[in-house]
Design a protein around this motif. Sequence first.
Motif, PDB file in Angstrom:
ATOM      1  N   VAL A  35       0.828  -1.207   0.000  1.00  0.00           N
ATOM      2  CA  VAL A  35       0.000   0.000   0.000  1.00  0.00           C
ATOM      3  C   VAL A  35       0.861   1.256   0.000  1.00  0.00           C
ATOM      4  CG1 VAL A  35      -0.201   0.084   2.526  1.00  0.00           C
ATOM      5  CG2 VAL A  35      -1.967   1.135   1.108  1.00  0.00           C
ATOM      6  N   LEU A  36       2.036   1.216   0.670  1.00  0.00           N
ATOM      7  CA  LEU A  36       2.918   2.367   0.672  1.00  0.00           C
ATOM      8  C   LEU A  36       3.646   2.514  -0.657  1.00  0.00           C
ATOM      9  CD1 LEU A  36       4.450   2.202   4.273  1.00  0.00           C
ATOM     10  CD2 LEU A  36       2.561   3.604   3.434  1.00  0.00           C
ATOM     11  N   ARG A  37       4.032   1.389  -1.273  1.00  0.00           N
ATOM     12  CA  ARG A  37       4.658   1.461  -2.598  1.00  0.00           C
ATOM     13  C   ARG A  37       3.705   2.098  -3.597  1.00  0.00           C
ATOM     14  NH1 ARG A  37       6.808  -3.839  -1.629  1.00  0.00           N
ATOM     15  NH2 ARG A  37       5.192  -4.758  -2.955  1.00  0.00           N
ATOM     16  N   ASP A  38       2.451   1.674  -3.552  1.00  0.00           N
ATOM     17  CA  ASP A  38       1.461   2.240  -4.468  1.00  0.00           C
ATOM     18  C   ASP A  38       1.280   3.734  -4.223  1.00  0.00           C
ATOM     19  OD1 ASP A  38       1.126  -0.263  -5.521  1.00  0.00           O
ATOM     20  OD2 ASP A  38      -0.709  -0.711  -4.382  1.00  0.00           O
ATOM     21  N   ALA A  39       1.303   4.127  -2.956  1.00  0.00           N
ATOM     22  CA  ALA A  39       1.136   5.546  -2.624  1.00  0.00           C
ATOM     23  C   ALA A  39       2.303   6.368  -3.166  1.00  0.00           C
ATOM     24  CB  ALA A  39       1.015   5.720  -1.113  1.00  0.00           C
ATOM     25  N   VAL A  40       3.525   5.864  -3.008  1.00  0.00           N
ATOM     26  CA  VAL A  40       4.691   6.581  -3.511  1.00  0.00           C
ATOM     27  C   VAL A  40       4.579   6.783  -5.015  1.00  0.00           C
ATOM     28  CG1 VAL A  40       7.174   6.380  -3.942  1.00  0.00           C
ATOM     29  CG2 VAL A  40       6.270   5.890  -1.682  1.00  0.00           C
ATOM     30  N   ARG A  41       4.217   5.718  -5.730  1.00  0.00           N
ATOM     31  CA  ARG A  41       4.137   5.811  -7.195  1.00  0.00           C
ATOM     32  C   ARG A  41       3.051   6.795  -7.626  1.00  0.00           C
ATOM     33  NH1 ARG A  41       4.388  -0.743  -7.723  1.00  0.00           N
ATOM     34  NH2 ARG A  41       6.659  -0.969  -7.587  1.00  0.00           N
ATOM     35  N   ALA A  42       1.919   6.734  -6.948  1.00  0.00           N
ATOM     36  CA  ALA A  42       0.817   7.624  -7.322  1.00  0.00           C
ATOM     37  C   ALA A  42       1.173   9.080  -7.054  1.00  0.00           C
ATOM     38  CB  ALA A  42      -0.448   7.229  -6.557  1.00  0.00           C
ATOM     39  N   LEU A  43       1.769   9.353  -5.907  1.00  0.00           N
ATOM     40  CA  LEU A  43       2.139  10.734  -5.577  1.00  0.00           C
ATOM     41  C   LEU A  43       3.201  11.253  -6.532  1.00  0.00           C
ATOM     42  CD1 LEU A  43       2.246  10.399  -1.688  1.00  0.00           C
ATOM     43  CD2 LEU A  43       0.554  11.676  -3.031  1.00  0.00           C
ATOM     44  N   ALA A  44       4.171  10.392  -6.884  1.00  0.00           N
ATOM     45  CA  ALA A  44       5.203  10.819  -7.821  1.00  0.00           C
ATOM     46  C   ALA A  44       4.609  11.074  -9.200  1.00  0.00           C
ATOM     47  CB  ALA A  44       6.303   9.764  -7.904  1.00  0.00           C
ATOM     48  N   ARG A  45       3.667  10.211  -9.593  1.00  0.00           N
ATOM     49  CA  ARG A  45       3.061  10.337 -10.911  1.00  0.00           C
ATOM     50  C   ARG A  45       2.251  11.622 -11.038  1.00  0.00           C
ATOM     51  NH1 ARG A  45       1.415   5.364 -11.087  1.00  0.00           N
ATOM     52  NH2 ARG A  45      -0.656   5.790 -10.280  1.00  0.00           N
ATOM     53  N   SER A  46       1.769  12.151  -9.900  1.00  0.00           N
ATOM     54  CA  SER A  46       0.981  13.389  -9.949  1.00  0.00           C
ATOM     55  C   SER A  46       1.808  14.584 -10.384  1.00  0.00           C
ATOM     56  CB  SER A  46       0.380  13.668  -8.567  1.00  0.00           C
ATOM     57  OG  SER A  46       1.381  14.109  -7.649  1.00  0.00           O
ATOM     58  N   GLY A  47       3.152  14.493 -10.224  1.00  0.00           N
ATOM     59  CA  GLY A  47       4.030  15.577 -10.656  1.00  0.00           C
ATOM     60  C   GLY A  47       4.166  16.697  -9.658  1.00  0.00           C
ATOM     61  N   ALA A  48       3.412  16.673  -8.567  1.00  0.00           N
ATOM     62  CA  ALA A  48       3.486  17.745  -7.576  1.00  0.00           C
ATOM     63  C   ALA A  48       4.767  17.628  -6.765  1.00  0.00           C
ATOM     64  CB  ALA A  48       2.276  17.689  -6.650  1.00  0.00           C
ATOM     65  N   ARG A  49       5.390  18.774  -6.481  1.00  0.00           N
ATOM     66  CA  ARG A  49       6.593  18.778  -5.651  1.00  0.00           C
ATOM     67  C   ARG A  49       6.242  18.708  -4.170  1.00  0.00           C
ATOM     68  NH1 ARG A  49      11.499  20.214  -8.319  1.00  0.00           N
ATOM     69  NH2 ARG A  49      11.161  19.730 -10.503  1.00  0.00           N
ATOM     70  N   ALA A  50       5.082  19.201  -3.808  1.00  0.00           N
ATOM     71  CA  ALA A  50       4.635  19.187  -2.405  1.00  0.00           C
ATOM     72  C   ALA A  50       3.119  19.057  -2.399  1.00  0.00           C
ATOM     73  CB  ALA A  50       5.068  20.456  -1.679  1.00  0.00           C
ATOM     74  N   PHE A  51       2.582  18.514  -1.311  1.00  0.00           N
ATOM     75  CA  PHE A  51       1.148  18.286  -1.264  1.00  0.00           C
ATOM     76  C   PHE A  51       0.668  18.216   0.180  1.00  0.00           C
ATOM     77  CE2 PHE A  51       3.070  14.209  -0.901  1.00  0.00           C
ATOM     78  CZ  PHE A  51       3.891  14.086  -2.015  1.00  0.00           C
ATOM     79  N   THR A  52      -0.557  18.622   0.375  1.00  0.00           N
ATOM     80  CA  THR A  52      -1.215  18.545   1.671  1.00  0.00           C
ATOM     81  C   THR A  52      -1.954  17.208   1.751  1.00  0.00           C
ATOM     82  OG1 THR A  52      -3.256  19.515   0.839  1.00  0.00           O
ATOM     83  CG2 THR A  52      -1.558  21.046   1.641  1.00  0.00           C
ATOM     84  N   PRO A  53      -2.428  16.829   2.943  1.00  0.00           N
ATOM     85  CA  PRO A  53      -3.243  15.605   3.018  1.00  0.00           C
ATOM     86  C   PRO A  53      -4.447  15.640   2.083  1.00  0.00           C
ATOM     87  CG  PRO A  53      -2.529  16.242   5.206  1.00  0.00           C
ATOM     88  CD  PRO A  53      -2.103  17.352   4.286  1.00  0.00           C
ATOM     89  N   ALA A  54      -5.011  16.831   1.896  1.00  0.00           N
ATOM     90  CA  ALA A  54      -6.155  16.935   0.984  1.00  0.00           C
ATOM     91  C   ALA A  54      -5.727  16.646  -0.457  1.00  0.00           C
ATOM     92  CB  ALA A  54      -6.792  18.325   1.085  1.00  0.00           C
ATOM     93  N   ASP A  55      -4.561  17.192  -0.843  1.00  0.00           N
ATOM     94  CA  ASP A  55      -4.049  16.901  -2.188  1.00  0.00           C
ATOM     95  C   ASP A  55      -3.803  15.408  -2.346  1.00  0.00           C
ATOM     96  OD1 ASP A  55      -3.954  19.646  -2.667  1.00  0.00           O
ATOM     97  OD2 ASP A  55      -1.888  19.808  -1.926  1.00  0.00           O
ATOM     98  N   ALA A  56      -3.188  14.803  -1.327  1.00  0.00           N
ATOM     99  CA  ALA A  56      -2.879  13.371  -1.392  1.00  0.00           C
ATOM    100  C   ALA A  56      -4.160  12.544  -1.456  1.00  0.00           C
ATOM    101  CB  ALA A  56      -2.033  12.969  -0.195  1.00  0.00           C
ATOM    102  N   ALA A  57      -5.177  12.963  -0.709  1.00  0.00           N
ATOM    103  CA  ALA A  57      -6.433  12.222  -0.723  1.00  0.00           C
ATOM    104  C   ALA A  57      -7.029  12.190  -2.128  1.00  0.00           C
ATOM    105  CB  ALA A  57      -7.423  12.852   0.257  1.00  0.00           C
ATOM    106  N   ALA A  58      -6.910  13.319  -2.835  1.00  0.00           N
ATOM    107  CA  ALA A  58      -7.439  13.365  -4.205  1.00  0.00           C
ATOM    108  C   ALA A  58      -6.637  12.452  -5.134  1.00  0.00           C
ATOM    109  CB  ALA A  58      -7.402  14.809  -4.723  1.00  0.00           C
ATOM    110  N   VAL A  59      -5.323  12.423  -4.947  1.00  0.00           N
ATOM    111  CA  VAL A  59      -4.476  11.584  -5.798  1.00  0.00           C
ATOM    112  C   VAL A  59      -4.670  10.109  -5.477  1.00  0.00           C
ATOM    113  CG1 VAL A  59      -2.076  10.988  -6.333  1.00  0.00           C
ATOM    114  CG2 VAL A  59      -2.737  13.389  -6.146  1.00  0.00           C
ATOM    115  N   LEU A  60      -4.732   9.782  -4.179  1.00  0.00           N
ATOM    116  CA  LEU A  60      -4.804   8.383  -3.746  1.00  0.00           C
ATOM    117  C   LEU A  60      -6.235   7.855  -3.714  1.00  0.00           C
ATOM    118  CD1 LEU A  60      -2.225   8.583  -0.803  1.00  0.00           C
ATOM    119  CD2 LEU A  60      -1.826   7.828  -3.146  1.00  0.00           C
TER     120      LEU A  60
END
Length: 680
Positions: free
Chosen positions: A612-637
């Motif tokens: 689940v953490l590997r998938d999260a890393v890949r998804a967050l990296a794929r979003s292209g964002a350099r920084a993100f809030t929990p709300a941003d991460a929730a939308a990506v994940l």
Amino acid sequence: MTGGNTPATACGERDVAHLVRTARTRNGVSQRDLAERSGIGLRTLREIERGRVRAPRAGSLRRIAEALHEPELLARVAGAADADGDVTEDDPLVLRILGRLSAARGTAELVTGTPKQQTLLGLLALQANQVVERDEIVEVLWDGELPDTFGQLIHTYVSRIRVLLETRTAPGPDRATVLRRGGGYELRLGDDRLDVLEFGRLTREAEHARACDDAVDEQALLGEALRLWRGPILDGASPRLTGHPAAVEHSRRRVAAALRLADLALARGQHEEVLARLGPIARHEALHEGLHARLLTALAGSGRRAEALELFAAVDRRLRTDSGIEPGAELRDAQMAVLREDAATATAGRTAAHTTPLPQAVGDFVGRVEHFPIRQYLTGRGPFAAFGAAPVAALHGPVGVGKSVLTVQIAAAVARHFPDGVLHARMRTGTPDEVRTVLTGFVRALGGPAAGPSAGLLDVAARYQELVAGRRVLVVVDDVAGEQAVRPLLPAGPGAAALLASRAPLSGLEGAQHFRVERFTTDQSVSLLARIAGERRVLSERAAAETLAELCDGIPLAVRIAGMRLAARPHWTLARLADRLADEDRRLSELVAGDLSVRERLGSAHDALEPVLRDAVRALARSGARAFTPADAAAVLRCGGRQAEDLLERLVDHQLLEPQGGAGGTYAFPPLVRLHAWEQ
């Protein structure tokens, strides 16, 4: 506010590309030579000259202008922007001469003019708030080769310095300026606006603390004063300036402060503090016996007695070769103390328990601030002393930050406090079978019988605890896989201690004191580069070395690989390697030397994550964002806000994300982790 990426059109009506290209051609300098002189990447310089860089950084243009000694280009760059960084109206102008001459406001470095103007500014700063006569100015600027217009030139330089100071400080009695005093000039500014004046204030306060018999406050003030020095005074300036009596006197006071701080620190057993403060000074004071005597003592106290004796031999050779004299009593006494300690250690070793050997310590170890408090804690001293129980120091930090190297150095330094031996193990998986194997090795090292094949983990752990009880041993475990895996290895009761290293903090380990191993500062990174690739080579390209440190994100593994690549390629400049690392698509491919690879280390950390953490890393990296809030991460994940925040915090524990602070709760990938995550 003025940003660091000032548009090129701000340099005046003329196009920056044309201005740089024309100045370089007029000076007969090739692009490669100019890139090396200025510390700018060759590809970056080419792009600037072709007009393809929309907003050249003012700091890059300043270095190009200074390398070409082009007054017109310097003036135009000065008009464009103060330098890379942000400036607000409240930021005061600060001059620094304890190292390379610089002027700054906030994070922005200002352009200080032509070489002659810089020399005059340095001369006035050496004697700030004092009158410097014109004859002295003439002697330093021209040394007998006097131009016909020298008077007008001095007036021009002073006028430009005055503009530099007055346009960047608020009007009032404390305004920085240059005043005409009879036949000379006086640089007028406050202690907090010039580092050498601040150094003087702090050392005076240290003297007052000494008179009040307050050794702790005195040492703190001296440490603060010495941290102002970024290198030799006016580093890189003309010999007439660096050899000026005022410069020599300031350097003498630096040495005196360092000697006093060393005496205070050695009295408290703070050997790493001595190495960190005296090491940079001793490199430029190669024949100073007092400095090297204290370094010998500090090296020996850190468990690096072989290095201490090598240092004595090197100083001995220099003294005999350069001065025709033998080492004095102070240096000889320090050598004899090391030799006596070696003999005592050898005698004690014959009665100590058999132990598992530590890995070999690296010879180019760069001192860290974490070293001293951890040693104090393990030996029952300092503010975190554990009473009635074995102290457990748990180190954690990002991939490649040097936890293993630091662990070995600390263990070697404190080994003499544990006469019954050192037990060392490195984990791989943390499975019960591996823990049992480690315990079996420890039992053998302590002189116990080998466990039979039917003995389970609990049986071997009980036998180990019986053997270790009452012994003064140090247990060192690297790459700890988790609290459950390491608990059976921890000694119980006073006298023993444990030193653990892991990537994630062992926050569930009862009674442990946690120490985060931080990234290298720029100075530490440059120091490691110098030790690997050669001090003269690195310091001659200081700007490029600092760029390399930034591109390596202060990760010692990456810095070490960069240094090894430079050592293997003596025909490369540092700027050339920095230019190669600047390409983010290739940076991880460049950070490989032999079997050392940043990508491989990051890959191991990534593969060890739960799915689940590997998938999260890949998804967050794929979003292209350099920084993100929990709300941003929730939308990506595509999950709830609380679940996203929990995932982010778990990645922080694994050192793959870093909280950015502030009320927004922002998280970001460290640069090298981001590049690896994007590859996944």
